[in-house]
Design a protein around this motif. Structure first.
Motif, mmCIF file in Angstrom:
data_model
loop_
_atom_site.group_PDB
_atom_site.id
_atom_site.type_symbol
_atom_site.label_atom_id
_atom_site.label_comp_id
_atom_site.label_asym_id
_atom_site.label_seq_id
_atom_site.Cartn_x
_atom_site.Cartn_y
_atom_site.Cartn_z
ATOM 1 N N LEU A 15 -15.610 41.816 10.763
ATOM 2 C CA LEU A 15 -15.503 42.265 9.372
ATOM 3 C C LEU A 15 -14.850 43.640 9.294
ATOM 4 O O LEU A 15 -14.159 43.951 8.337
ATOM 5 C CB LEU A 15 -16.895 42.349 8.733
ATOM 6 C CG LEU A 15 -17.332 41.229 7.792
ATOM 7 C CD1 LEU A 15 -18.617 41.602 7.094
ATOM 8 C CD2 LEU A 15 -16.261 40.850 6.788
ATOM 9 N N GLU A 16 -15.101 44.480 10.300
ATOM 10 C CA GLU A 16 -14.428 45.768 10.371
ATOM 11 C C GLU A 16 -13.244 45.740 11.313
ATOM 12 O O GLU A 16 -12.221 46.374 11.061
ATOM 13 C CB GLU A 16 -15.396 46.870 10.828
ATOM 14 C CG GLU A 16 -14.690 48.211 10.997
ATOM 15 C CD GLU A 16 -15.628 49.380 11.278
ATOM 16 O OE1 GLU A 16 -15.134 50.519 11.285
ATOM 17 O OE2 GLU A 16 -16.830 49.159 11.463
ATOM 18 N N SER A 42 -11.214 40.154 7.343
ATOM 19 C CA SER A 42 -12.100 40.544 6.247
ATOM 20 C C SER A 42 -11.557 40.060 4.903
ATOM 21 O O SER A 42 -12.293 39.508 4.068
ATOM 22 C CB SER A 42 -12.262 42.066 6.257
ATOM 23 O OG SER A 42 -13.089 42.493 5.215
#
Length: 426
Positions: A100-101, A107
């Motif tokens: 997600l990062e 993302s």
């Protein structure tokens, strides 16, 4: 129980400081740590932060009951997976969930698939196509390196030429290395930024107090983006009604989405938001505590941090009643002159003890110790934090403490938290 914290900056200093207050805390180790932590934790400097096997061996040998990972790189490197494999409770997402990062394109695709509000975007793997799209869309426009770039891989371009230059810098000149092999080009969102961090066990997600970071290096949000020049909490741009929208439209859907994608997310989720006229929109997700948001959020946490973190690792977060102080906190980052570009290290720092004695929380971000004295060793050097009954008092208290510290070419912003007054006047 004994605790191991991974990292060496101001965020990790704050985590160590807060964990040490827990009734459950035994000995705290920090790997590698910094000079500011040595009175409350044992610094372990002979193990590389990227060596999962050695970290796992250390944790096992020292009967560590909880590992807390501060920075993003060990998360993307699979440290949580390595520690879980040997049965050590670890606060942080697995490598799969930390994408997600780790990948802005990943993302954005997740947000699009699950209808989580975010800016319109396109993903590019070659510079020429990205430039064609920018010319077609016009400015202002946002260019982001896909991978990790220490908080500096985002360029908000006010003109088309600036955006084209950003593509050259990221994709052609490789300013951020392989992080720039792919770029995300996004529409510019008008509104006010806010950071909402949350505790999650992968099923339940509980937001912390909203904070507001100040990314630009100079007063008035001028100059290039940095890793963060200061922050404050609570941020009134996220009032109770807005927080409910964030919970319903962003936090709960992304945790459910990650579960459906077989990437169950546990730990701290950071939602970087733009509060627009149409409601909250996600600028980015981070897979860990924000820096310097942590420095103002944790001083306002009244509940036991170890208990909360353990409940995130064992799936019992819904049983937690997390309590927050009603005060406000402000953090001013003291940076080296020239940051975020070239800056000098090794400048003697004066006044830390005086600021601490005056009631400040001085968290070390980029320092080193020689012969009992503290010197600069990074771009962001110290985080000076103070609280107050309200934002106004917290600002006054913090800047009084800042005035006690000095080093050659010290630079800081003078307007941290001023945006709060727009909302408070209403």
């Amino acid at each position: 129980m004994d605790v191991l914290v991974i990292g060496s900056g101001g965020r990790e200093h704050t985590l160590v400081w807060k964990l040490a207050q827990s009734s459950k805390a035994g000995k705290i180790y920090v790997l590698p740590g910094n000079p500011g932590m040595k009175d409350i934790a044992e610094c372990v400097s002979d193990i590389d932060i990227s060596d999962n096997n050695k970290i796992a061996d250390f944790a096992k040998k020292n009967n560590i009951g909880l590992v807390v990972i501060g920075p993003e790189v060990p998360l993307m490197n699979g440290l949580v997976d390595a520690l879980q494999k040997i049965g050590i409770p670890t606060f942080g997402p697995t490598m799969a969930a930390a994408q997600l990062e780790g990948s802005k394109s990943f993302s954005k695709k997740i947000m699009k698939k699950y209808a989580i509000p975010t800016a319109k975007y396109e993903i590019f793997h070659d510079a020429a196509t990205a430039k064609e799209y920018i010319k077609k869309e016009g400015a202002p426009i946002v260019v982001k390196a896909d991978g990790l770039a220490a908080g500096k891989g985002v360029i908000v371009a006010e003109t088309v030429q600036q955006a084209l230059d950003a593509i050259d810098e990221i994709m052609c000149d490789k300013a951020f290395g392989s992080a720039g092999d792919c770029v995300v080009v996004e529409e510019f969102l008008a509104g006010e930024e806010a950071s909402v961090l949350a505790f999650t066990d992968g099923d339940t997600i509980i937001p912390m107090l909203a904070a507001q970071d100040h990314k630009r290096v100079f007063d008035g949000d001028k100059g290039p983006n940095t890793g963060g020049m200061g922050t404050y909490a609570p941020a009134p741009v996220v009032d109770d009604a807005m927080m409910k929208k964030v919970q319903k439209e962003v936090l709960e859907p992304i945790i459910a989405a990650m579960r459906k994608e077989n990437r169950k997310y546990q730990g701290c989720l950071y939602a970087g938001l733009m509060i627009t006229a149409a409601g909250p929109k996600v600028i980015e997700f981070n897979a860990r505590f924000g820096d310097p948001e942590t420095q103002v959020i944790l001083p306002l946490l009244k509940s036991d941090l170890i208990e909360i973190m353990l409940s995130c690792t064992d799936g019992t977060l819904q049983k937690q009643n997390i309590i927050w102080d009603k005060k406000a906190a402000v953090c001013v980052v003291l940076a080296s002159g020239g940051y975020p570009h070239q800056y000098k290290k090794g400048e003697l720092i004066n006044g830390i003890d005086e600021a601490n004695a005056a009631g400040a929380l001085v968290f070390h971000a980029g320092t080193m110790e020689k012969n009992g004295k503290i010197f600069t060793n990074g771009g962001r050097v110290l985080d000076v934090v103070a609280t107050g009954e309200d934002i106004k008092e917290a600002i006054e208290n913090t800047y009084k403490k800042v005035a006690l510290i000095n080093f050659n070419n010290m630079h800081f912003r003078h307007d941290i938290a001023q945006k709060a007054f727009r909302h408070l006047r209403k």
